[in-house]
Structure formats: structure tokens, C-alpha cells
Design a protein around this motif. Structure first.
Motif, PDB file in Angstrom:
ATOM      1  N   GLN B 175       7.777 -16.695  52.920  1.00  0.00           N
ATOM      2  CA  GLN B 175       8.147 -16.583  54.322  1.00  0.00           C
ATOM      3  C   GLN B 175       9.437 -15.799  54.491  1.00  0.00           C
ATOM      4  O   GLN B 175       9.520 -14.803  55.205  1.00  0.00           O
ATOM      5  N   LYS B 176      10.450 -16.258  53.753  1.00  0.00           N
ATOM      6  CA  LYS B 176      11.796 -15.681  53.816  1.00  0.00           C
ATOM      7  C   LYS B 176      11.765 -14.215  53.380  1.00  0.00           C
ATOM      8  O   LYS B 176      12.392 -13.342  53.992  1.00  0.00           O
ATOM      9  N   GLU B 179      10.422 -11.997  56.016  1.00  0.00           N
ATOM     10  CA  GLU B 179      11.396 -11.826  57.103  1.00  0.00           C
ATOM     11  C   GLU B 179      12.324 -10.664  56.796  1.00  0.00           C
ATOM     12  O   GLU B 179      12.667  -9.872  57.663  1.00  0.00           O
ATOM     13  N   ASP B 183       6.533  -6.385  56.239  1.00  0.00           N
ATOM     14  CA  ASP B 183       5.239  -6.859  55.752  1.00  0.00           C
ATOM     15  C   ASP B 183       5.136  -6.730  54.229  1.00  0.00           C
ATOM     16  O   ASP B 183       6.048  -6.239  53.573  1.00  0.00           O
TER      17      ASP B 183
END
Lengths: 435, 336
Positions: B175-176, B179, B183
Motif C-alpha cells: 500500500q505504502k 502511494e 502504480d
């Protein structure tokens, strides 16, 4: 067809172009020959002549003193003038017969045998033995012994070794180009003596003319095959040759006969033919005189006992900056301290190296464990570790690393980037080890 | 007669009488050359500080080698290139922001202690550059893990500090990472090119692969260690690396990040500290991959390549002893 070969090995520059195209020439007959009484592995011969005695070419001058031994014959006609010690290729002094050449080239009575193939295997073997034939590739093991395997070791393949994998040497190459039928006849005699019906001639692929000639000479023989081998040192080592051609692996510590094979050199096969056909003893051989240190490199048919100096002179003498004279090839040959050393039955070449050609010099460093020597060792050993153990004096430990399987081809030493004298360390350990 | 005159001077040595033209210094300088693409990209991304840090490592290594060899009365062998290579590798394993004393002290640890005090080239047990880096990491944990952002512009005088991709992964998972990098495609592209935080020479995977291909072509390394090392990492990352259970990990992410490429191609293949037989090298590579993943997934550090290689270095002699080369004409079982 893919070229046959073995695992490991190296490709040193072969420099065969220096002499490969030079047809075999007769070397000038020397004024004096020094014929060592020990030109083979095994018991030295007993001298059968006295000072002052007249001899002819082919006369027996030394008789064998054991089964593993081979007789020695005079290579000139003339008078025995001295019995003294002379240096051999390994630098050891050995007893020899010195004969002054009267230049008449008179032969002793030879027994011609046009129908030699009708003789029995035993009779043929006797002729090989009486002719004093030994392995002419350099090992000089008496040939008749190799042809007498014990009953429990049946032989089914004979291989003629035409690999000539040592750089520079071209004597066998020239024999195969110039006398292919005689070499094939020699092979047929060998097959008859051993009762074998499969014969091979293995030739490195850098001798296409020899392969073609030998194939031509063997074309009528359904049970003889001429095979091309990859150009790679030490392709001509017996065990490697057998592996390449028959895919049989001679067991560690064993002999070719353990896998049913007998290997003979090209020159030996020719000598066998001449002995059986003409009754001619082994008193001359082809020697490649080469290197950039001689003016006109070539291949000479020299009488056994001819001092090396005369062969160099016959090729125009030294040229450039010669620093080393080697009997044999650069990978396994012996450096000489004197040019008085005579040509013997196992002398395949006289290599005169110039300063530039002689690259085994300079200091060596510690092993950096690059593993190159392990990759190239044809015997699958770990030369790096053997050399480290020997360097530190741990000779006994080398036995755990199969040191006695090393046949000292020098491949490891050739590739070592630290220039370590690996094979030299191995020889040291072998000689000092507590067996 | 010309022949006789020369005879007194004949050289007598035992065979073989010829040698290949390969030398240790040629190997060392060629390996150094093969690191050039990765180093150049490191300079491109991290600026002149990268040159400064690496230069200090090289100077420190050369000086340490010279000092110990002088003190112990040995021949000084700076020209063999091995101390230079150690310095270069150490530099490429440093963050570009490292203060001057870190490169100097760790290069001393690498060359003087790890290499020379163990007997010099050929005798060290551990990879010198990696010991130097491990020493720095333990001694100056903060400085050695404060990574500056790659800028590629030579303008960022006050470069921002940031975390490495593996650091982000450990801290906040995929996830991180997404961010920060956008992508997945741009994540992989940035990792491949080297546009990410990390040691100054480890980030550009593509440049390291080019150097590796060159070494393979020159036959200075073989496929055994890099292939077994990378494959092990990829497989284990795929099996155990995912948050959603077995077989959900991202092998590509693990292959492209951290010091894996630099380690697998240039550090684990160090001749002196890896096994000499090809079979042994495969075992060594698998061991390195195993330990790398173990540390990356389960230990406190985000990256495990360095410790993995150092630990496997201890086993190299034992691997060699137990996985000897196959002797011609001897059955495998018959070999001790």
C-alpha cells in the motif's frame, strides 16, 4: 557430426603452422651417435657390444633384462668408440653406447615378410618386441607389454592416438599425411595381435588433411573408424582420448585395459608396421624441430642417438633470442641444459623457445580461488587446494583430494591467473607424501 | 658455431613452459570496469556526493593496503587492483549522504582488518567490502540508513531524506509503496532504472545487469551463484512474501529492490570468499537467497543481502570440502 571430446581442458595457441606444412626430411647422418641403453620405462638394457666392435644399422647393442624392457639397436654402421653416461631428456645421466658413423649406411640382415598378416598373433608380437618398440608419444612404455594384457582383462578396442594435442608438435601429423596406409597397417597388426575387431584413429580437428588421408587409407576397412576430435589440450592423454571416442571412463588408478582398450601413438603404429613387414628395428623416428628460436622449423627423420644440437643445426640453427630448449611440447616437455642430449625413442619434438614464447616466468601470488583450474582439470581434481596444501607443507592432506589421479598435464598451471606453479607443487607433494 | 655459444645460457625449468595471459590484476580491473555503468547512474541520481563518498572509500582502501603491507614488510601490491575494487564496492554500498569519516573508517576495517590481517588477497574469510559496510551499519546506524531522494538534477543541495523501497515495504506494505511510486508499472520502472533511495551503487538494476552480462561474457563469473541466489529469492518471496497468505508475494519487487543485484552479481561471486566448485556455488547461492528472504521478511532490518552473504562466507570452506569436484574415473560414492 559433433566433435568428440572430454570435460575440461584448455586451448593454448598451437603454433603448429610453423612446421605443419613441412614434409618429413631426412636429418643429416651424424658423425657420431650416443644411444642410451635405457630409452623406456622399465629395466635398462645390458650392453652387448664392446669398444672397438664394428656394428651395422639394426644390430642389437643392448638386450632387455626383464619383461618390462625393450632392446636397443644401432642406428648407424660404424665402430663402437665408447661406453659412457650421457644425459637423457629428464637430465639424468644414463649409460649409452657411442658409435662412430662410417657413413656407409650398411644394414644388418633384415627379415622381409611380405605375408606378415599371415603370421600368428604371437609371432607378430615377438617381432614388435624384438624391434625394441616403445610408446613413441613420449611415455616410452614397452609396446609388447601393452600388447600382453592379463587374461582377465579382455581387450575389444584399439585406438591410434593421432590427437597430437601438445602445441607446436607436428611429427604425427606429417606421418598421417605422408604414410597413412602404413599407419593403418600398423593398426591392423595391433588388432590382430590383440584379437580385436574394432579400431579407431582419433585425430584433432586442426589437422583436416590428416583426417582426410587417414579416412582414405581406412576406406576399405569396415572395422576401422577415423574420428575427428575437438581441438583441446590434453585431448591426447590416454584417459581423455578413450573417454572421447568410446565414452568409457578408465577407473581412477586404473589402466586403459581395465575398460578393454589399448591406445598406441601414430609413430608407434608405423614402427610396428615396419617391424612386422620389413623386420626393421626402431632406430629412427620423426622429430619436430620447431619454435621461433630456430631458423627453419621442420620435421626431421632422425637416427636415435643423434645429438639435439645437430637437429637444430639441420634446421638452420638458432634464430632470434632463444632462451630455452625443450624436448617434447611446451606443456609437458623437458627443458634441457645441454644440447648434447641425444634423440631417443620418445623424443617427439625439439622446441626452441624465444624470450617472447617462453611465458612461464615471473613471480607467483597467492591463490585467489577463482576456480579456473578446477574447471579445466581433465581429471576433475581441485588443483587449487592441492597447491595450497603442498605450499603449506600439508602433504598428507592432498591424498584426500585424490592427488595421485593427477597425471601432471599442466593445464591448471597454464590457466592460473596468479601464475602459481600448481603442477610443480603437486609433484612436490607426490614425492614427499607418506604413502 | 652459434648454437654452442648460446648453450651456456639455456634456461631450465619444469613444465609447463607456457602460461595464459590471464592475470589477477586484469581480472580485478575488469570487474571494476563492469561496475562503471551502475556507478555512473548512481552519480546521476545522487549527485557529486556519490563521487565524493566512493573516492574516499577507494583512497581509504588503497591507503590501508599500503599501510599494512609496509608495516608487515610485504610487497606492496596496489597495482593488482584488488584494494581498488574493494574500495569501489564499499563506496557503492554507502548512502551518498555518508559523512567523510564513515567511508574512511569502514574502508580501513574492510582492507586492513578483514583482508590484510587475515593474510591478504586469497586468505580472507569474509568479503572485505561487506564487512566494512556491516561495521558502518552497526556503528553508525542512523547515518547509514538516512537515504537521500534521487534527484537526477544536481540541484538538490538540501536533498530530502526518504526511505528505501524495502523500508517502505517493511513499514507499510505494498500500500505504502504504491502511494510513493504511483502504480505498479512505474514502481518497477523506477526500480529497474534506479530512481529510488538506496546505497549509491545498488539502485540501478539495469546498469548492474549490464555489468553482470559483461562479466559472464568475459567468463570472470559464471551463472551459478547469481542464478541460484536470485531464483531462491524470487521463489521464496513469491511463496512467503505476501500479506494474503502463501503464494501471494511479489517476486519481481524483491528482485529489483535493495542490494540484491549488486550482491548477487558482484559480491557473492567474490572468488576468495565463495566456494570454488560449481556445485558448491549453487548451494552457496541458495543459502544466500534463503537468508536474504529470512531477514527481509522476519528480521528487524529491511534488507538482508549483506548479512546473508557474510554468513554464507563462513560456510564456503566447508561447502568446498563436502562438495568436491567429481574425480574422473571415480564413482561419486567412492569419493571421500
Amino acid at each position: 557430426m559433433a566433435l568428440l571430446t572430454f570435460k575440461g581442458g584448455v586451448h593454448p595457441p598451437d603454433h603448429k603452422e610453423l612446421s605443419a606444412g613441412a614434409p618429413v626430411k631426412e636429418a643429416p647422418s651424424p658423425s657420431q651417435v650416443l644411444i642410451p641403453l635405457s630409452q623406456h620405462i622399465g629395466a635398462p638394457c645390458k650392453c652387448t657390444v664392446q669398444i672397438g666392435q664394428e656394428v651395422k644399422k639394426g644390430d642389437l647393442i643392448g638386450e632387455p633384462t626383464g619383461f618390462v624392457s625393450a632392446p636397443v639397436h644401432s642406428s648407424v654402421s660404424g665402430k663402437v668408440v665408447a661406453l659412457m653416461d650421457v644425459p637423457n631428456a629428464m637430465g639424468k645421466m644414463v649409460p649409452a653406447v657411442v658409435i662412430e658413423n662410417n657413413g656407409k649406411e650398411e644394414w644388418t640382415q633384415l627379415k622381409d615378410n611380405p605375408d606378415y598378416m599371415k603370421l600368428s598373433p604371437e609371432e607378430l608380437k615377438e617381432k614388435v618386441k624384438d624391434a625394441g618398440i616403445v610408446g613413441m608419444g613420449g611415455a616410452t612404455f614397452p609396446t609388447h607389454v601393452k600388447l600382453s594384457p592379463p587374461k582377465e582383462k579382455p581387450i575389444d578396442v584399439v585406438i591410434i592416438n593421432g590427437a597430437e594435442c601438445e602445441p607446436y608438435l607436428t611429427a604425427d601429423h606429417r606421418l598421417m599425411v605422408e604414410t597413412p596406409s602404413e599407419v593403418i597397417e600398423g593398426l591392423k597388426i595391433l588388432m590382430k595381435i590383440l584379437g580385436v575387431n574394432k579400431g579407431y584413429v582419433g585425430i584433432e580437428n586442426n589437422k583436416p588433411d590428416a583426417i582426410e588421408k587417414m579416412k582414405g587409407a581406412a576406406s576399405g576397412e569396415s572395422n576401422i573408424e577415423v574420428v575427428a576430435l575437438e581441438v583441446k589440450y590434453p585431448q591426447g592423454a590416454e584417459k581423455m582420448l578413450i573417454k572421447a571416442i568410446t565414452d568409457r571412463e578408465v577407473p581412477a588408478g586404473g589402466l586403459p585395459m581395465d575398460v578393454g582398450v589399448v591406445v598406441q601413438n601414430v609413430g608407434t603404429a608405423l614402427a610396428i608396421f615396419e617391424a612386422c613387414r620389413y623386420g626393421k628395428p626402431l632406430i629412427e623416428r620423426v622429430v619436430t624441430v620447431t619454435g621461433r628460436g630456430v631458423k627453419a622449423p621442420g620435421n626431421l627423420r632422425a637416427k636415435i642417438g643423434t645429438p639435439v644440437r645437430e637437429l637444430i643445426d639441420a634446421c638452420g640453427g638458432f634464430s632470434g633470442n632463444p632462451v630455452k630448449v625443450v624436448l617434447g611440447g611446451p606443456m609437458m616437455g623437458f627443458a634441457q641444459y645441454t644440447l648434447d642430449v641425444p634423440v631417443a625413442k620418445g623424443t617427439s619434438g625439439v622446441l626452441v623457445m624465444t624470450e617472447e614464447e617462453h611465458t612461464a616466468k615471473g613471480k607467483f601470488g597467492p591463490c585467489i580461488r577463482c576456480g579456473n583450474c578446477i574447471d579445466v582439470c581433465p581429471m576433475g581434481l581441485m588443483p587449487s587446494l592441492l597447491s595450497i596444501f603442498a605450499e603449506k607443507g600439508f602433504y598428507d592432506e592432498t591424498k584426500d583430494y585424490n592427488i595421485f589421479d593427477c597425471f601432471e598435464c599442466g593445464t591448471c598451471t597454464y590457466v592460473c591467473p596468479s601464475k602459481r606453479p600448481i603442477v610443480q607443487f603437486i609433484r612436490l607433494a607426490k614425492s614427499l607424501i607418506k604413502r | 658455431m652459434a648454437v654452442a655459444k648460446k648453450e651456456q645460457e639455456l634456461l631450465v625449468t619444469v613444465s609447463p613452459h607456457i602460461r595464459s595471459d590471464e592475470t589477477v590484476s586484469r581480472i580485478m580491473w575488469t570487474v571494476s570496469l563492469s561496475l562503471l555503468p551502475a556507478f555512473v547512474l548512481g552519480v546521476y541520481f545522487f549527485g557529486p556526493k556519490a563521487v565524493y563518498v566512493t573516492a574516499l572509500c577507494i583512497i581509504g582502501s588503497l591507503f590501508s593496503e599500503w599501510l599494512v603491507q609496509k608495516m608487515t614488510g610485504k610487497e606492496v601490491t596496489l597495482s593488482d587492483g584488488s584494494a581498488f575494487l574493494t574500495g569501489l564496492l564499499l563506496g557503492m554500498n554507502m548512502p551518498a549522504s555518508a559523512p567523510f569519516y564513515i567511508p574512511l573508517v569502514s574502508s580501513f576495517v574492510a582492507v586492513a582488518i578483514t583482508k590484510q590481517l587475515f593474510g591478504g588477497i586469497g586468505y580472507n574469510i569474509f568479503n572485505p567490502a561487506l564487512v566494512g559496510r556491516a561495521f558502518a551499519l552497526i556503528t553508525w546506524p542512523r547515518a547509514m540508513t538516512s537515504w537521500i531522494e534521487p534527484t537526477a538534477a544536481f540541484v538538490g543541495l538540501d536533498a530530502k531524506t526518504t526511505a528505501t523501497p524495502l523500508g517502505l515495504l517493511k513499514e507499510g506494505g505494498m500500500q505504502k509503496l504504491l502511494e510513493v511510486f504511483g502504480d505498479k508499472t512505474s514502481l518497477y520502472m523506477d526500480l529497474l532504472l534506479g530512481h529510488r533511495a538506496g546505497s549509491l551503487g545498488e539502485t540501478s538494476v539495469i546498469a548492474l545487469l549490464i555489468g553482470g552480462a559483461f562479466l559472464l561474457y568475459k567468463r570472470y563469473i559464471t551463472w551459478h551463484i547469481p542464478f541460484s541466489f536470485l531464483t531462491t529469492v524470487a521463489v521464496l518471496a513469491w511463496v512467503f512474501g505476501g500479506k494474503g497468505g502463501l503464494f501471494t508475494g511479489d517476486p519481481l519487487l524483491h528482485l529489483l529492490s535493495g542490494g540484491l543485484m549488486l550482491g548477487a552479481i558482484f559480491m557473492a561471486t567474490d572468488y576468495v570468499t565463495c566456494p570454488s566448485t560449481r556445485t558448491g556455488q549453487v548451494v552457496f547461492g541458495i543459502g544466500c537467497g534463503l537468508l536474504t528472504i529470512l531477514i527481509r521478511l522476519k528480521a528487524g532490518y529491511p534488507e538482508g543481502v549483506m548479512f546473508a552473504i557474510l554468513l554464507m562466507n563462513c560456510f564456503a570452506p566447508m561447502i568446498d570440502r563436502n562438495l568436491k569436484s567429481k574425480v574422473f574415473g571415480l564413482k561419486k560414492e567412492a569419493q571421500k
